[in-house]
Scaffold this motif. Sequence first.
Motif, PDB file in Angstrom:
ATOM      1  N   ASP A  71       3.457 -46.103 -14.386  1.00  0.00           N
ATOM      2  CA  ASP A  71       2.538 -46.847 -15.249  1.00  0.00           C
ATOM      3  C   ASP A  71       1.627 -45.900 -16.038  1.00  0.00           C
ATOM      4  OD1 ASP A  71       3.647 -49.194 -14.335  1.00  0.00           O
ATOM      5  OD2 ASP A  71       2.284 -49.303 -12.612  1.00  0.00           O
ATOM      6  N   ALA A  72       1.176 -44.828 -15.381  1.00  0.00           N
ATOM      7  CA  ALA A  72       0.294 -43.865 -16.066  1.00  0.00           C
ATOM      8  C   ALA A  72       0.979 -43.283 -17.302  1.00  0.00           C
ATOM      9  CB  ALA A  72      -0.107 -42.746 -15.099  1.00  0.00           C
ATOM     10  N   LEU A  73       2.296 -43.115 -17.253  1.00  0.00           N
ATOM     11  CA  LEU A  73       3.021 -42.508 -18.372  1.00  0.00           C
ATOM     12  C   LEU A  73       2.980 -43.360 -19.635  1.00  0.00           C
ATOM     13  CD1 LEU A  73       6.394 -41.167 -16.935  1.00  0.00           C
ATOM     14  CD2 LEU A  73       4.325 -39.902 -17.498  1.00  0.00           C
ATOM     15  N   ARG A  74       2.789 -44.648 -19.469  1.00  0.00           N
ATOM     16  CA  ARG A  74       2.875 -45.581 -20.608  1.00  0.00           C
ATOM     17  C   ARG A  74       1.590 -45.667 -21.416  1.00  0.00           C
ATOM     18  NH1 ARG A  74       7.460 -45.231 -22.163  1.00  0.00           N
ATOM     19  NH2 ARG A  74       8.298 -44.215 -20.345  1.00  0.00           N
ATOM     20  N   ALA A  75       0.519 -45.024 -20.955  1.00  0.00           N
ATOM     21  CA  ALA A  75      -0.760 -45.094 -21.690  1.00  0.00           C
ATOM     22  C   ALA A  75      -0.576 -44.540 -23.107  1.00  0.00           C
ATOM     23  CB  ALA A  75      -1.822 -44.305 -20.938  1.00  0.00           C
ATOM     24  N   GLU A  76      -1.232 -45.172 -24.086  1.00  0.00           N
ATOM     25  CA  GLU A  76      -1.106 -44.723 -25.485  1.00  0.00           C
ATOM     26  C   GLU A  76      -1.537 -43.265 -25.626  1.00  0.00           C
ATOM     27  OE1 GLU A  76       0.842 -47.739 -26.554  1.00  0.00           O
ATOM     28  OE2 GLU A  76       0.287 -46.418 -28.188  1.00  0.00           O
ATOM     29  N   LYS A  77      -2.574 -42.894 -24.875  1.00  0.00           N
ATOM     30  CA  LYS A  77      -3.077 -41.515 -24.952  1.00  0.00           C
ATOM     31  C   LYS A  77      -1.983 -40.512 -24.549  1.00  0.00           C
ATOM     32  CE  LYS A  77      -6.489 -38.533 -22.792  1.00  0.00           C
ATOM     33  NZ  LYS A  77      -7.387 -38.327 -21.675  1.00  0.00           N
ATOM     34  N   ILE A  78      -1.228 -40.862 -23.522  1.00  0.00           N
ATOM     35  CA  ILE A  78      -0.156 -39.967 -23.056  1.00  0.00           C
ATOM     36  C   ILE A  78       0.968 -39.911 -24.091  1.00  0.00           C
ATOM     37  CG2 ILE A  78       1.581 -39.608 -21.235  1.00  0.00           C
ATOM     38  CD1 ILE A  78      -1.290 -38.966 -20.389  1.00  0.00           C
ATOM     39  N   GLY A  79       1.244 -41.049 -24.736  1.00  0.00           N
ATOM     40  CA  GLY A  79       2.265 -41.061 -25.783  1.00  0.00           C
ATOM     41  C   GLY A  79       1.905 -40.141 -26.942  1.00  0.00           C
ATOM     42  N   LEU A  80       0.642 -40.167 -27.323  1.00  0.00           N
ATOM     43  CA  LEU A  80       0.194 -39.308 -28.432  1.00  0.00           C
ATOM     44  C   LEU A  80       0.255 -37.829 -28.046  1.00  0.00           C
ATOM     45  CD1 LEU A  80      -2.793 -41.303 -29.956  1.00  0.00           C
ATOM     46  CD2 LEU A  80      -0.761 -40.478 -31.171  1.00  0.00           C
ATOM     47  N   LEU A  81      -0.184 -37.533 -26.806  1.00  0.00           N
ATOM     48  CA  LEU A  81      -0.121 -36.138 -26.338  1.00  0.00           C
ATOM     49  C   LEU A  81       1.330 -35.672 -26.208  1.00  0.00           C
ATOM     50  CD1 LEU A  81      -2.715 -35.595 -23.442  1.00  0.00           C
ATOM     51  CD2 LEU A  81      -2.670 -34.514 -25.703  1.00  0.00           C
ATOM     52  N   ALA A  82       2.201 -36.608 -25.781  1.00  0.00           N
ATOM     53  CA  ALA A  82       3.636 -36.275 -25.654  1.00  0.00           C
ATOM     54  C   ALA A  82       4.190 -35.888 -27.011  1.00  0.00           C
ATOM     55  CB  ALA A  82       4.409 -37.465 -25.079  1.00  0.00           C
ATOM     56  N   SER A  83       3.786 -36.633 -28.029  1.00  0.00           N
ATOM     57  CA  SER A  83       4.257 -36.355 -29.389  1.00  0.00           C
ATOM     58  C   SER A  83       3.781 -34.965 -29.836  1.00  0.00           C
ATOM     59  CB  SER A  83       3.745 -37.469 -30.302  1.00  0.00           C
ATOM     60  OG  SER A  83       3.895 -37.150 -31.629  1.00  0.00           O
ATOM     61  N   GLN A  84       2.577 -34.584 -29.405  1.00  0.00           N
ATOM     62  CA  GLN A  84       2.059 -33.252 -29.757  1.00  0.00           C
ATOM     63  C   GLN A  84       2.878 -32.149 -29.062  1.00  0.00           C
ATOM     64  OE1 GLN A  84      -1.887 -32.318 -28.259  1.00  0.00           O
ATOM     65  NE2 GLN A  84      -1.844 -30.296 -29.183  1.00  0.00           N
ATOM     66  N   VAL A  85       3.080 -32.288 -27.735  1.00  0.00           N
ATOM     67  CA  VAL A  85       3.772 -31.200 -27.022  1.00  0.00           C
ATOM     68  C   VAL A  85       5.258 -31.165 -27.369  1.00  0.00           C
ATOM     69  CG1 VAL A  85       2.088 -31.234 -25.131  1.00  0.00           C
ATOM     70  CG2 VAL A  85       4.236 -32.462 -24.848  1.00  0.00           C
ATOM     71  N   ALA A  86       5.802 -32.330 -27.799  1.00  0.00           N
ATOM     72  CA  ALA A  86       7.232 -32.397 -28.159  1.00  0.00           C
ATOM     73  C   ALA A  86       7.527 -31.611 -29.435  1.00  0.00           C
ATOM     74  CB  ALA A  86       7.666 -33.844 -28.330  1.00  0.00           C
ATOM     75  N   ALA A  87       6.481 -31.276 -30.189  1.00  0.00           N
ATOM     76  CA  ALA A  87       6.688 -30.504 -31.422  1.00  0.00           C
ATOM     77  C   ALA A  87       6.834 -29.007 -31.133  1.00  0.00           C
ATOM     78  CB  ALA A  87       5.522 -30.747 -32.382  1.00  0.00           C
TER      79      ALA A  87
END
Length: 223
Positions: A87-103
Amino acid sequence: MNKHSTTPVITIDGPTASGKGTVAALVAAHLGWQILDSGALYRLTALACLRQGVDTNEIDAVAQVARQLDVNFDQGRCFLGAEDVTDALRAEKIGLLASQVAAYPAVRDALLARQRDFQQGAGLVADGRDMGTVVFPDAPLKIFLVADVQSRAQRRYNQLIEKGVSANLLDLLADLQARDLRDTSRAVAPLKAAPDAYIIDSTTLSINDTVDQVLQYWAKKQN
Ligand code: DC
């Protein structure tokens, strides 16, 4: 594709909230195949950075976190070490950070072999941004799932409200637009359809119609 594996792979790529996770899970269940939610690995990297106090602007440190991820997927749940972080993974904040590190290319490299290791058993449905272009370029069926950004924001909004999480439609729309921009414009493995991908626009399709469409493409490949 893992050169040593003959396991067939269906790749489903597309932007955030295009429904690819749900479609991938239903296609995999129908075929009795395994699933790879590659976005979860980027989200896990982001979450592990937060937990370990690693600054997500420090590329080498983030790549180190990605290399050392202690992850387990079990019956639809996702564990970081012993902790269930589904559930923690689904937070919008984590999605945005994921997009940053995925670059970061070093982070993508660190996660590549881990993703290819999922190619085992009867078959694999892999969802993400670069499944058909980079991770499984030889996959026999590639799908690129799109939907207009307003309808994706509305779907995400409905999901959150259903879960009892408060949400603001305009904020969600802005988040999705920011993520689309970052995912499509990054230098390494940007979000784009493989030349041999089938493009499905799910804006006006139900989930079941979309799943049927994918299964029909797969059935055609068998003939
Ligand atoms: O699919 P998702 O929303 O869980 O993905 C989270 C982020 O991870 C997304 O903004 C982009 C990134 N991602 C990626 O770069 N490559 C993938 N194969 C999957 C996800």
